[in-house]
Design a protein around this motif. Structure first.
Motif, PDB file in Angstrom:
ATOM      1  N   ASP A 214      52.627 -76.867  49.629  1.00  0.00           N
ATOM      2  CA  ASP A 214      52.322 -75.546  50.388  1.00  0.00           C
ATOM      3  C   ASP A 214      53.397 -74.774  50.669  1.00  0.00           C
ATOM      4  OD1 ASP A 214      49.746 -76.708  50.139  1.00  0.00           O
ATOM      5  OD2 ASP A 214      49.696 -77.527  52.267  1.00  0.00           O
ATOM      6  N   THR A 215      54.540 -75.554  50.968  1.00  0.00           N
ATOM      7  CA  THR A 215      55.767 -74.628  51.419  1.00  0.00           C
ATOM      8  C   THR A 215      56.298 -73.802  50.187  1.00  0.00           C
ATOM      9  OG1 THR A 215      56.472 -76.488  53.215  1.00  0.00           O
ATOM     10  CG2 THR A 215      58.005 -74.870  52.717  1.00  0.00           C
TER      11      THR A 215
ATOM     12  N   GLN B  98      50.632 -86.676  51.053  1.00  0.00           N
ATOM     13  CA  GLN B  98      50.656 -85.816  52.457  1.00  0.00           C
ATOM     14  C   GLN B  98      52.001 -85.004  52.343  1.00  0.00           C
ATOM     15  OE1 GLN B  98      49.951 -88.393  55.733  1.00  0.00           O
ATOM     16  NE2 GLN B  98      47.676 -87.688  55.753  1.00  0.00           N
ATOM     17  N   ARG B  99      52.940 -86.021  51.921  1.00  0.00           N
ATOM     18  CA  ARG B  99      54.426 -85.312  51.680  1.00  0.00           C
ATOM     19  C   ARG B  99      54.462 -84.256  50.534  1.00  0.00           C
ATOM     20  NH1 ARG B  99      56.166 -90.424  52.705  1.00  0.00           N
ATOM     21  NH2 ARG B  99      56.477 -90.884  50.616  1.00  0.00           N
TER      22      ARG B  99
ATOM     23  N   GLN C  21      51.837 -82.534  49.201  1.00  0.00           N
ATOM     24  CA  GLN C  21      51.146 -81.524  49.406  1.00  0.00           C
ATOM     25  C   GLN C  21      51.978 -80.553  50.513  1.00  0.00           C
ATOM     26  OE1 GLN C  21      48.047 -80.710  48.110  1.00  0.00           O
ATOM     27  NE2 GLN C  21      48.455 -78.958  48.902  1.00  0.00           N
ATOM     28  N   ARG C  22      52.712 -81.158  51.458  1.00  0.00           N
ATOM     29  CA  ARG C  22      53.665 -80.362  52.245  1.00  0.00           C
ATOM     30  C   ARG C  22      54.665 -79.509  51.401  1.00  0.00           C
ATOM     31  NH1 ARG C  22      55.004 -83.981  56.005  1.00  0.00           N
ATOM     32  NH2 ARG C  22      56.911 -84.306  54.920  1.00  0.00           N
ATOM     33  N   TYR C  23      55.290 -80.119  50.557  1.00  0.00           N
ATOM     34  CA  TYR C  23      56.311 -79.478  49.822  1.00  0.00           C
ATOM     35  C   TYR C  23      55.633 -78.441  48.828  1.00  0.00           C
ATOM     36  CZ  TYR C  23      59.954 -82.880  50.977  1.00  0.00           C
ATOM     37  OH  TYR C  23      60.647 -83.553  51.566  1.00  0.00           O
TER      38      TYR C  23
END
Length: 135
Positions: free
Chosen positions: A82-83, A75-76, A78-80
């Protein structure tokens, strides 16, 4: 032997570290960012291959985490990811404007060069123009 679940965790942490580095160190060279993305892509492929192998050997649809926070790690990651992609897409408009050639006439170029000349001469710095830049 090595526990495949631990290897999956290590791969996740390394990918996260690479993406975090790109995210927080935007002043690094483009080459360093490309190296980080290439390594992260290779590690992601290794993760997928190992995950597939574990599922097939165990005959399960999902890899057991055995207490390792694999899901939170992804999840982390994927967050990076996506950002970073959102930043790339948001910057396309800005770069499109910046890449448009400006209207520089000979007169405006010489006027700007005269301004630079006064400043650098005042600082007693040796300089000369070379192909539109200063050396």
């Amino acid at each position: 032997g090595v526990c495949p679940i631990v290897v999956l965790q290590v791969l996740t942490l390394r990918i996260e570290d690479l993406l975090f580095g790109v995210f927080t160190q935007s002043s690094q060279s483009r080459d360093r960012h490309l190296l980080a993305f290439n390594e992260a892509t290779a590690l992601h492929s290794e993760f997928g291959a190992l995950e597939h192998w574990v599922k097939s050997v165990l005959g399960v649809a999902e890899v057991p985490h055995l207490g390792w926070p694999l899901k939170r790690g992804w999840q982390r990651v994927q967050r990076y990811y996506d950002t970073l992609w959102r930043d790339v897409h948001n910057s396309e408009d800005t770069w499109a404007v910046m890449e448009q050639p400006g209207m520089v006439t000979d007169a405006s170029y010489h006027a700007a060069l005269e301004d630079v000349s006064q400043v650098l001469d005042g600082l007693q710095v040796e300089w000369w123009p070379c192909r539109g830049t200063l050396i």
